[in-house]
Design a protein around this motif. Structure first.
Motif, PDB file in Angstrom:
ATOM      1  N   GLN A 248      30.538  58.357  45.763  1.00 55.32           N
ATOM      2  CA  GLN A 248      32.305  58.675  45.402  1.00 55.32           C
ATOM      3  C   GLN A 248      33.197  59.114  44.771  1.00 55.32           C
ATOM      4  OE1 GLN A 248      33.383  55.179  42.885  1.00 55.32           O
ATOM      5  NE2 GLN A 248      35.909  55.315  43.549  1.00 55.32           N
ATOM      6  N   GLN A 249      32.788  59.664  43.688  1.00 52.36           N
ATOM      7  CA  GLN A 249      33.346  61.535  44.231  1.00 52.36           C
ATOM      8  C   GLN A 249      33.017  62.087  45.096  1.00 52.36           C
ATOM      9  OE1 GLN A 249      30.285  62.835  40.204  1.00 52.36           O
ATOM     10  NE2 GLN A 249      31.681  65.489  40.635  1.00 52.36           N
ATOM     11  N   TYR A 250      31.549  62.700  45.639  1.00 57.37           N
ATOM     12  CA  TYR A 250      31.594  63.337  46.293  1.00 57.37           C
ATOM     13  C   TYR A 250      32.314  63.083  48.184  1.00 57.37           C
ATOM     14  CZ  TYR A 250      28.190  66.140  43.887  1.00 57.37           C
ATOM     15  OH  TYR A 250      27.430  67.438  43.180  1.00 57.37           O
ATOM     16  N   GLY A 251      33.249  61.340  48.067  1.00 58.02           N
ATOM     17  CA  GLY A 251      33.729  61.128  49.571  1.00 58.02           C
ATOM     18  C   GLY A 251      32.459  60.923  50.152  1.00 58.02           C
ATOM     19  N   TRP A 252      31.266  60.789  49.964  1.00 56.71           N
ATOM     20  CA  TRP A 252      30.027  60.876  51.162  1.00 56.71           C
ATOM     21  C   TRP A 252      30.852  59.127  51.992  1.00 56.71           C
ATOM     22  CZ3 TRP A 252      25.821  61.313  47.941  1.00 56.71           C
ATOM     23  CH2 TRP A 252      25.629  62.550  46.891  1.00 56.71           C
ATOM     24  N   PHE A 253      30.521  59.872  53.669  1.00 57.33           N
ATOM     25  CA  PHE A 253      30.479  58.138  53.888  1.00 57.33           C
ATOM     26  C   PHE A 253      29.274  58.749  55.394  1.00 57.33           C
ATOM     27  CE2 PHE A 253      33.501  61.627  55.841  1.00 57.33           C
ATOM     28  CZ  PHE A 253      33.395  61.994  56.395  1.00 57.33           C
ATOM     29  N   ILE A 254      29.075  57.368  56.422  1.00 57.23           N
ATOM     30  CA  ILE A 254      28.186  57.388  57.031  1.00 57.23           C
ATOM     31  C   ILE A 254      29.165  57.479  58.531  1.00 57.23           C
ATOM     32  CG2 ILE A 254      25.909  56.389  58.132  1.00 57.23           C
ATOM     33  CD1 ILE A 254      25.579  57.258  55.874  1.00 57.23           C
ATOM     34  N   GLN A 255      28.310  58.516  59.124  1.00 59.71           N
ATOM     35  CA  GLN A 255      28.422  58.635  60.892  1.00 59.71           C
ATOM     36  C   GLN A 255      27.852  57.998  61.207  1.00 59.71           C
ATOM     37  OE1 GLN A 255      31.272  62.432  61.288  1.00 59.71           O
ATOM     38  NE2 GLN A 255      29.405  63.163  60.306  1.00 59.71           N
ATOM     39  N   TRP A 256      28.471  57.563  62.508  1.00 60.96           N
ATOM     40  CA  TRP A 256      27.156  56.955  63.425  1.00 60.96           C
ATOM     41  C   TRP A 256      27.674  56.856  64.642  1.00 60.96           C
ATOM     42  CZ3 TRP A 256      27.901  52.427  66.301  1.00 60.96           C
ATOM     43  CH2 TRP A 256      29.686  52.074  65.617  1.00 60.96           C
ATOM     44  N   ILE A 257      26.047  56.845  65.598  1.00 58.87           N
ATOM     45  CA  ILE A 257      26.428  56.385  67.266  1.00 58.87           C
ATOM     46  C   ILE A 257      25.539  56.055  66.913  1.00 58.87           C
ATOM     47  CG2 ILE A 257      26.375  56.977  69.324  1.00 58.87           C
ATOM     48  CD1 ILE A 257      27.014  59.880  67.798  1.00 58.87           C
ATOM     49  N   GLY A 258      26.246  54.287  68.588  1.00 59.09           N
ATOM     50  CA  GLY A 258      24.925  53.215  68.745  1.00 59.09           C
ATOM     51  C   GLY A 258      25.004  54.080  70.123  1.00 59.09           C
ATOM     52  N   TYR A 259      23.834  53.547  71.019  1.00 62.88           N
ATOM     53  CA  TYR A 259      23.450  52.947  72.281  1.00 62.88           C
ATOM     54  C   TYR A 259      22.189  51.712  72.817  1.00 62.88           C
ATOM     55  CZ  TYR A 259      21.399  53.565  76.512  1.00 62.88           C
ATOM     56  OH  TYR A 259      20.544  53.036  77.868  1.00 62.88           O
ATOM     57  N   ASP A 260      23.562  50.880  72.970  1.00 62.44           N
ATOM     58  CA  ASP A 260      22.506  49.524  73.748  1.00 62.44           C
ATOM     59  C   ASP A 260      22.687  49.169  74.813  1.00 62.44           C
ATOM     60  OD1 ASP A 260      22.222  46.443  72.475  1.00 62.44           O
ATOM     61  OD2 ASP A 260      24.443  45.702  72.896  1.00 62.44           O
ATOM     62  N   ASN A 261      21.378  49.431  75.333  1.00 65.31           N
ATOM     63  CA  ASN A 261      21.074  48.639  76.624  1.00 65.31           C
ATOM     64  C   ASN A 261      20.013  47.286  76.499  1.00 65.31           C
ATOM     65  OD1 ASN A 261      20.891  48.989  79.305  1.00 65.31           O
ATOM     66  ND2 ASN A 261      19.556  50.724  79.100  1.00 65.31           N
ATOM     67  N   PRO A 262      21.696  46.448  76.661  1.00 63.83           N
ATOM     68  CA  PRO A 262      20.733  44.704  76.974  1.00 63.83           C
ATOM     69  C   PRO A 262      19.848  44.543  78.008  1.00 63.83           C
ATOM     70  CG  PRO A 262      22.497  45.437  77.088  1.00 63.83           C
ATOM     71  CD  PRO A 262      22.268  46.247  77.064  1.00 63.83           C
TER      72      PRO A 262
END
Length: 102
Positions: A88-102
């Motif tokens: 919280q102090q550092y303001g971390w967040f997760i960035q993501w990219i998803g690839y779905d090939n059903p």
């Protein structure tokens, strides 16, 4: 016939982190807005305005991926204590990219 889908997102800055023992934290990432229908491949990174991401282990490891979510665990490289308050102090967040090939 379903077609491949690519989507991206991020978690809220500094929010959603949970303790994992005394030396780690984790976050469950909600990807339901991407409307994946198969088993997507996720690529992740940790970011934030407070820095210190270079000293973390785990930001690119994805656990329990499904069409609607996945989990990321983090700890300091030297295994010293890490808490949700630090994220919280550092303001971390997760960035993501998803690839779905059903």
């Amino acid at each position: 016939m379903p077609t491949a889908r690519i989507a991206a997102g991020r978690t809220a800055s500094g929010q959603g982190w949970q303790a994992y023992g005394t030396n780690g934290i984790y976050i469950d990432v909600d990807t339901s807005a991407a409307h994946f229908s198969g088993s997507p491949i996720y690529v992740t990174s940790v970011s934030g305005p407070g820095g210190n991401q270079w000293n973390l282990v785990g930001p690119s490891a994805v656990y329990d991926p499904t069409a609607t979510k996945f989990r990321v665990y983090l700890q300091w490289r030297d295994a010293s204590p890490l808490s949700p308050a630090t994220a919280q102090q550092y303001g971390w967040f997760i960035q993501w990219i998803g690839y779905d090939n059903p």
